[in-house]
Design an enzyme around this catalytic site. Structure first.
Site, PDB file in Angstrom:
ATOM      1  N   CYS A   1       0.819  -1.221   0.000  1.00 32.46           N
ATOM      2  CA  CYS A   1       0.000   0.000   0.000  1.00 32.46           C
ATOM      3  C   CYS A   1       0.848   1.264   0.000  1.00 32.46           C
ATOM      4  O   CYS A   1       1.684   1.479   0.879  1.00 32.46           O
ATOM      5  CB  CYS A   1      -0.920  -0.004   1.219  1.00 32.46           C
TER       6      CYS A   1
ATOM      7  N   ARG B   1      -0.165   4.630   2.964  1.00 30.49           N
ATOM      8  CA  ARG B   1      -0.070   4.371   4.396  1.00 30.49           C
ATOM      9  C   ARG B   1       0.176   5.588   5.280  1.00 30.49           C
ATOM     10  O   ARG B   1       0.123   5.479   6.503  1.00 30.49           O
ATOM     11  CB  ARG B   1       1.020   3.312   4.661  1.00 30.49           C
TER      12      ARG B   1
ATOM     13  N   TRP C   1      -9.319   5.467  -0.153  1.00 29.46           N
ATOM     14  CA  TRP C   1      -9.892   5.991  -1.388  1.00 29.46           C
ATOM     15  C   TRP C   1      -9.008   5.512  -2.534  1.00 29.46           C
ATOM     16  O   TRP C   1      -7.915   4.982  -2.318  1.00 29.46           O
ATOM     17  CB  TRP C   1      -9.957   7.522  -1.350  1.00 29.46           C
TER      18      TRP C   1
ATOM     19  N   GLU D   1      -5.362   3.032 -10.397  1.00 31.05           N
ATOM     20  CA  GLU D   1      -6.000   1.729 -10.160  1.00 31.05           C
ATOM     21  C   GLU D   1      -7.160   1.535 -11.127  1.00 31.05           C
ATOM     22  O   GLU D   1      -7.409   0.439 -11.618  1.00 31.05           O
ATOM     23  CB  GLU D   1      -6.528   1.636  -8.722  1.00 31.05           C
TER      24      GLU D   1
HETATM   25  N1  ARG Z   1      -6.883  -2.048  -6.946  1.00 26.25           N
HETATM   26  C1  ARG Z   1      -8.172  -2.364  -6.414  1.00 26.25           C
HETATM   27  C2  ARG Z   1      -9.242  -1.880  -7.385  1.00 26.25           C
HETATM   28  O1  ARG Z   1      -8.930  -1.229  -8.323  1.00 26.25           O
HETATM   29  C3  ARG Z   1      -8.401  -1.751  -5.044  1.00 26.25           C
HETATM   30  C4  ARG Z   1      -7.338  -2.029  -4.008  1.00 26.25           C
HETATM   31  C5  ARG Z   1      -7.380  -1.100  -2.815  1.00 26.25           C
HETATM   32  N2  ARG Z   1      -7.158   0.261  -3.233  1.00 26.25           N
HETATM   33  C6  ARG Z   1      -7.166   1.324  -2.423  1.00 26.25           C
HETATM   34  N3  ARG Z   1      -6.962   2.505  -2.949  1.00 26.25           N
HETATM   35  N4  ARG Z   1      -7.387   1.200  -1.136  1.00 26.25           N
HETATM   36  O2  ARG Z   1     -10.408  -2.088  -7.197  1.00 26.25           O
END
Ligand code: ARG
Length: 350
Positions: free
Chosen positions: A61, A64, A226, A231
């Site tokens: 992560c 953090r 968030w 991602e």
């Molecule tokens: N990578 C995952 C997704 O796109 C989520 C993982 C957790 N991500 C976060 N920003 N807490 O759905």
């Protein structure tokens, strides 16, 4: 168990400045309970701090820096599936917070298991070699259908919650639409982007990992922060085996897809990621870009160093999937040692 309990209590008391007497009394209490019952019960304060430490120790992560801001909901006493459903819905509402997302974790009794990978996720349907929706959800979507759920069949059907208590048959519950915040994707300069009809949900709530604190394991402990833009923009919507949208984006910009060296993929990635960040911001939903996230991670590293702790990390996950070398993370090594408390993968229940 004893060893893990002792290590956790030691860390807990040291970091929260509990005195010697507190430590020894609590240690006696824990020992007695383990002797009597084979396990022990974390106090609410231990649970809260332990959950935060699990986040601080999450090597994959990049977010953090904010580990101390997490809100913990203690649902360990719930044994009724309806109550658990209500608690999960409450988690969604509380964490969403009308877009101003709050890092949140809900802990359930160790006999509870949530079958979803994330509380909010889109279904994936495979029909003669073609996939509609999120291909990452195909297996779980089939399970939901076997349990009697019927999806609308669109690219963006929110899957139901699937909850299991002990060895009982799992039960599914539709998530009321009004509680699912989603962000339609548009581009700050290219109105045609909206023709792609892309969207994503606001809050990523991982529900498949096991939380371990002081030797106690919680298979159901959904948690969220968030999103970091990449991602969604560089993975979920872009990966060839996910929503595979780079060709459509390239089409909007009439990029030359016949030539790899036209860098059409890279250019499409930039526009798609710009659109994701723009859309979340415009709709008032928390999100962070990968450059800012990396700077925040650097602050976390400095903060940890100041407190005399080594930052562990998994480099291959910490580097963002776009322009990684433009962040400091790319240019240094991280020790991937696993500390406790932490979150762990566990076998799919299906
Ligand atoms: N990578 C995952 C997704 O796109 C989520 C993982 C957790 N991500 C976060 N920003 N807490 O759905």
């Amino acid at each position: 168990m004893i060893q893990a309990a002792k290590e956790f209590l030691t860390t807990y008391c040291f970091e929260l400045q509990k005195n010697e007497q507190y430590y020894s009394e609590r240690w006696t209490e824990i020992n007695d309970e383990i002797a009597r019952t084979g396990t022990y019960t974390l106090t609410l304060e231990e649970l809260e701090y332990g959950a935060k430490l699990a986040w601080r120790n999450s090597n994959k992560c990049i977010g953090r820096l904010f580990w101390q801001t997490m809100t913990v909901h203690d649902y360990r006493s719930l044994h009724d599936v309806q109550d658990i459903r209500d608690a999960l819905i409450h988690h969604i509402i509380f964490a969403t917070n009308q877009g101003k997302i709050k890092p949140t974790l809900s802990v359930f009794h160790p006999s509870v298991r949530i079958w979803n990978h994330q509380l909010l996720r889109y279904a994936g349907y495979e029909k003669d070699g073609e996939v509609i929706g999120d291909s990452d959800s195909i297996a779980f979507t089939k399970i939901c259908e076997e349990l009697g759920w019927v999806g609308a069949g669109t690219r963006f059907d929110i899957l139901p919650l699937v909850i299991q208590i002990g060895d009982e048959k799992p039960e599914w519950f539709e998530i009321p639409k009004e509680h699912v915040l989603e962000v339609a994707i548009s581009h700050p300069e290219k109105p045609e982007f909206e023709h792609l009809h892309l969207k994503w949900y606001a809050v990523p709530i991982i529900s498949s990992m096991k939380l371990e604190i002081g030797g106690i394991e919680f298979p159901a402990a959904p948690f969220n922060g968030w999103y970091m833009g990449t991602e969604i923009g560089a993975r979920n919507l872009a990966d060839v085996d996910r929503y595979n949208q780079l060709p459509q984006v390239a089409e909007l910009y009439q990029l030359n897809q016949k030539s790899a060296s036209s860098l059409w993929k890279d250019r499409a990635l930039v526009e798609l990621n710009l659109a994701v960040l723009h859309s979340f911001k415009e709709q008032g939903v928390s999100i962070v870009d990968h450059h800012t996230a990396a700077v925040q991670f650097k602050q976390f590293e400095q903060q940890e160093q100041k407190n005399g702790r080594e930052v562990t990390g998994m480099w291959s996950w910490l580097i963002p999937p776009m322009s990684p070398a433009a962040t400091h993370v790319f240019h240094k090594p991280y020790s991937n040692e696993t500390k406790s408390p932490n979150f762990f993968y566990q076998k799919n229940p299906y």
